[in-house]
Design an enzyme around this catalytic site. Structure first.
Site, PDB file in Angstrom:
ATOM      1  N   GLN A   1      -4.841  -2.060   9.650  1.00  0.00           N
ATOM      2  CA  GLN A   1      -4.586  -3.346   8.993  1.00  0.00           C
ATOM      3  C   GLN A   1      -5.105  -4.480   9.891  1.00  0.00           C
ATOM      4  O   GLN A   1      -4.769  -4.554  11.066  1.00  0.00           O
ATOM      5  CB  GLN A   1      -3.077  -3.504   8.741  1.00  0.00           C
ATOM      6  CG  GLN A   1      -2.713  -4.713   7.922  1.00  0.00           C
ATOM      7  CD  GLN A   1      -3.252  -4.658   6.489  1.00  0.00           C
ATOM      8  OE1 GLN A   1      -3.224  -3.629   5.832  1.00  0.00           O
ATOM      9  NE2 GLN A   1      -3.766  -5.779   6.012  1.00  0.00           N
TER      10      GLN A   1
ATOM     11  N   ASP B   1     -11.531   2.086   4.085  1.00  0.00           N
ATOM     12  CA  ASP B   1     -11.893   0.672   3.940  1.00  0.00           C
ATOM     13  C   ASP B   1     -13.409   0.505   3.773  1.00  0.00           C
ATOM     14  O   ASP B   1     -13.881  -0.574   3.411  1.00  0.00           O
ATOM     15  CB  ASP B   1     -11.436  -0.128   5.179  1.00  0.00           C
ATOM     16  CG  ASP B   1     -10.171  -0.930   4.913  1.00  0.00           C
ATOM     17  OD1 ASP B   1      -9.882  -1.203   3.731  1.00  0.00           O
ATOM     18  OD2 ASP B   1      -9.482  -1.293   5.884  1.00  0.00           O
TER      19      ASP B   1
ATOM     20  N   LYS C   1       0.849  -1.202   0.000  1.00  0.00           N
ATOM     21  CA  LYS C   1       0.000   0.000   0.000  1.00  0.00           C
ATOM     22  C   LYS C   1       0.881   1.248   0.000  1.00  0.00           C
ATOM     23  O   LYS C   1       0.631   2.203  -0.732  1.00  0.00           O
ATOM     24  CB  LYS C   1      -0.919  -0.010   1.233  1.00  0.00           C
ATOM     25  CG  LYS C   1      -2.046  -1.023   1.108  1.00  0.00           C
ATOM     26  CD  LYS C   1      -2.742  -1.326   2.430  1.00  0.00           C
ATOM     27  CE  LYS C   1      -3.752  -2.461   2.216  1.00  0.00           C
ATOM     28  NZ  LYS C   1      -4.308  -2.991   3.451  1.00  0.00           N
TER      29      LYS C   1
END
Ligand code: NAD
Length: 287
Positions: A98, A123, A54
């Site tokens: 994460q 997200d 990322k």
């Protein structure tokens, strides 16, 4: 028949290119550099690879990237305080925690994720964003299912009016996929671990999405001839061997189009994250 193979890298490149154009526009017109903060807790090697990826993609596109690496011993309170600080930081437009979190804080995952400002929730997991998706006013949508839709569009595969079947009902993939396909006027069935006569249902699918996490579970006889098969599954069956939820070698002979694993949907997820960071920056700027 041998299916057209839908390689993720081709579509990911297109999604990233359009994100890069938007990043440049934000810089030139508003003097704003979109910023992403990724919080990683502990030393999970798979998570470290995902986070590095990322970070690298942000750099490639000119997005500011901040990796917040916290020790395994981090408490819930410390994590919440870090999220509060990032929520208040004007240079950060997207925040991502994460997953999975280490055992000590795992039970508080919902509370931790829900602390992220919904406008920075790249997200798309915050209940506010889930609600918007369900009611048809999506803002920030989970990256993997959103990437699948983007890929179908870029591949010129019609969704409207199609019979779609999803295997898996997780909050991350299956459920958002249902709403995205339904919003595009597909007729959708969601199957899960309690579904009876699964092959009978999957054989109806013109678009079949497998998101269950069971290696090569979907066999050729479960696929309608000519179906488009989207394999979201990522299963490690040996130290260096990843396979999807679909028995690719057999399915490729039945489907009209199919995503490989690795090299399929996985690459779209990071590209869509970049797109979500841009969307989040625009939402915060009100443009
Ligand atoms: P999950 O474990 O949260 O959900 C799995 C779902 O599959 C559940 O809803 C369960 O009911 C269903 N299921 C399990 N066994 C079944 C069976 N025998 N018959 C029918 N349904 C069954 O998983 P998830 O987070 O949704 O992930 C699914 C897969 O997708 C995993 O392999 C994961 O690694 C992969 N994944 C890939 C990406 C990506 O970037 N490509 C992103 C997220 C998840």
């Amino acid at each position: 028949m041998s299916a057209k193979i839908l390689y993720g890298k081709d579509f990911a490149a297109q999604i990233k290119e359009s994100a890069r154009t938007e990043v440049d526009k934000l810089k030139n017109q508003f003097n704003v550099t979109p910023g992403l903060a990724v919080i990683i807790v502990g030393e999970n090697p798979a998570s470290q690879v995902y986070v590095r990826n990322k970070h690298k993609t942000c750099e490639e596109l000119g997005i500011k990237s901040e990796v917040v690496a916290l020790p395994e011993t981090t408490t819930k309170e410390e994590l919440l305080a870090k999220i509060d600080a990032l929520n208040a930081d004007k240079t950060i437009h997207g925040i991502l925690v994460q997953l999975p979190l280490p055992e000590a804080v795992k039970a508080h995952s919902d509370e931790i994720l829900n602390r992220i400002d919904p406008l920075k929730d790249v997200d798309g997991f915050h209940p506010m964003n889930v609600g918007k998706l369900v009611t048809g006013t999506p803002a920030l949508v989970p990256c993997t299912p959103a990437g699948c839709i983007e890929m179908l569009d870029l591949a010129g595969i019609e969704i409207d009016g199609k019979r779609a079947v999803i295997i898996g009902r997780s909050n991350i993939v299956g459920k958002p996929m249902l709403h995205l396909l339904m919003a595009r006027h597909a007729t959708v069935t969601v199957c899960h671990s309690h579904t009876k006569n699964l092959p009978e249902i999957t054989r109806e699918a013109e678009i079949l999405v497998a998101a269950m996490g069971k290696p090569k579970f979907v066999t050729a006889d479960m696929i309608r001839p000519g179906a488009v098969v989207v394999d979201v599954g990522i299963n490690r069956i040996a130290p260096k061997k990843l396979v999807g939820d679909v028995d690719f070698d057999a399915a490729v002979e039945v489907a009209s189009a199919i995503t490989p694993v690795p090299g399929g949907v996985g690459l779209l997820t990071v590209a869509m994250l970049m797109k979500n960071v841009v969307t989040a920056a625009k939402l915060q700027l009100g443009v």
